[in-house]
Write a protein that holds these residues in place. Structure first.
Motif, PDB file in Angstrom:
ATOM      1  N   ASN A  41       0.698  -5.606   3.352  1.00  0.00           N
ATOM      2  CA  ASN A  41      -0.107  -6.821   3.772  1.00  0.00           C
ATOM      3  C   ASN A  41       0.339  -8.223   2.935  1.00  0.00           C
ATOM      4  O   ASN A  41       0.290  -8.241   1.712  1.00  0.00           O
TER       5      ASN A  41
ATOM      6  N   GLN B  77       0.908  -1.328  -0.057  1.00  0.00           N
ATOM      7  CA  GLN B  77      -0.077  -0.146  -0.086  1.00  0.00           C
ATOM      8  C   GLN B  77       0.897   1.113  -0.053  1.00  0.00           C
ATOM      9  O   GLN B  77       1.571   1.510   0.706  1.00  0.00           O
TER      10      GLN B  77
ATOM     11  N   GLU C 149       1.989   0.357   4.138  1.00  0.00           N
ATOM     12  CA  GLU C 149       2.314  -0.805   4.639  1.00  0.00           C
ATOM     13  C   GLU C 149       2.190  -1.615   3.704  1.00  0.00           C
ATOM     14  O   GLU C 149       1.843  -1.579   2.401  1.00  0.00           O
TER      15      GLU C 149
HETATM   16 MG   LIG Z   1      -3.753  -0.892   5.096  1.00  0.00          MG
END
Ligand SMILES: [Mg+2]
Ligand SMILES: Nc1ncnc2c1ncn2[C@@H]1O[C@H](COP(=O)(O)OP(=O)(O)O)[C@@H](O)[C@H]1O
Length: 339
Positions: free
Chosen positions: A260, A245, A258
């Motif tokens: 994931n 992100q 971030e």
């Molecule tokens: Mg997020």
């Protein structure tokens, strides 16, 4: 025949992987802790399995036993809380002949903690927004973002207007302060091979988000976003698939929010745009040749709920899941013959 097990098939990422792999030559087994997980019912009855909750202490023991019983070749875990327990015991999966299609334990540890992520990517210069533990520094350009080191779904994220308000929050090693990135936000789905070479990075705008999942979006061709996400993936040693992100600074340069470390719920858009990451991931771990160039086109999507109709007797119970039936058959076979 290649046997694949997908976990978390009640979630959008699990559904997307089941649907992608069902179109390959693999036999797709679907698993979830919930009998109403929808993608259980997208595979034949004897390929539906109930598993223990990812947080249960015996989750991995059960999953390993299930993989062995089914002769699973490739495991696709899609539930956040399952990733680390599985990665910690990777050697046991490997010994059982199971390849786990998710990032390494080191990559998980460097991404699930946003403070460690900033440190792991420090070599990328201004791709990483300034990030400090709460209470460690006050010389910021305000406002700043305060958020948990390990969080999800935007829980606990807030904007702090000035130094007095930041000081009032005190000190907490589980909370980070981060430079505010005021620009557009993107999710970039990245696939890297087992040597860490990035094969494709597909940026998406999330046009509407519901419960943390994009329900309307569009893929975006943007060399700067693709390159930034690729560099992040390399810095964290990504193998298989993750969602990076990014958000733009005021001057437009993309920076890292971030990572994931798993398939995202919006994967169908990336697949429809031309990069079928579940299928590529399967081919990759099976050592099959991959296309030289992975291109995608810009595409937008909206979503709707879809019904799967079942005979009521086909709804699984703990006793009718394929795993439970097999266990019962084994117990019968092991029991001494009646005189
Ligand atoms: Mg997020
Ligand atoms: N440094 C930042 N600058 C601006 N907005 C941020 C920043 N960090 C987080 N946010 C906002 O909060 C949301 C959630 O933050 P994120 O780091 O993605 O954590 P998570 O999704 O795990 O809760 C982001 O999608 C973004 O809208």
């Amino acid at each position: 025949m290649t046997d694949v097990l997908v976990t978390g098939v009640g979630g959008p990422a699990g559904v997307a992987i089941v649907r992608s792999l069902a179109a390959t030559d693999a036999r797709v087994h679907a698993a979830d802790m919930d009998v109403y997980a929808s993608a259980l019912y997208l595979v034949p009855a004897n390929q539906r399995h109930l598993v223990r909750p990812g947080l249960a202490p015996d989750f991995v023991d059960h999953l390993l036993a299930l993989c062995e019983r089914l002769g699973i070749d490739v495991l696709f875990p899609t539930v956040d809380v399952e990733l680390v327990p599985i990665a910690r015991r990777l050697a046991e999966f490997t010994a059982a002949g199971v390849t786990v299609a998710s990032p390494s334990l080191a990559t998980l540890e460097n991404t699930l903690d946003k403070y460690r992520l900033a440190q792991a990517c420090a070599g990328l210069g201004d791709v990483v927004p300034r990030t400090e533990l709460l209470g460690a520094a006050y010389d910021w350009d305000y406002p700043v973002i305060v958020k948990p080191r390990s969080g999800s779904g935007s829980r606990g994220v807030h904007l702090v207007e000035d130094e007095a308000a930041l000081r009032a929050l005190g000190t907490d090693e589980q909370t980070i302060v981060q430079e505010n990135l005021p620009g557009e936000e993107y999710s970039v789905d990245v696939i890297a091979d087992l040597a860490g070479t990035v094969l494709a990075a597909v940026p998406r705008s999330r046009l509407r988000v519901d419960s943390g999942v994009a329900v309307a979006g569009r893929t975006v061709k943007d060399a700067g976003l693709e390159e930034t996400a690729t560099r992040v993936a390399q810095a964290i040693g990504l193998t298989t698939v993750a969602n990076v992100q990014l958000r733009r600074r005021a001057d437009g340069r993309p920076a890292l929010l971030e990572v994931n470390p798993r398939f995202p719920g919006a994967m169908p858009l990336t697949i429809a745009s031309g990069v079928d990451m579940p299928r590529l991931c399967l081919d990759m771990v099976l050592g099959r040749a991959l296309p030289d160039r992975l291109e995608f086109r810009e595409l937008a999507n909206v979503r709707y709920l879809e019904d799967v109709f079942l005979d009521p007797s086909d709804v699984l119970t703990a006793l009718t899941s394929a795993a439970a039936l097999a266990e019962r058959d084994d117990a019968h076979a092991a029991a001494p013959a009646q005189p």
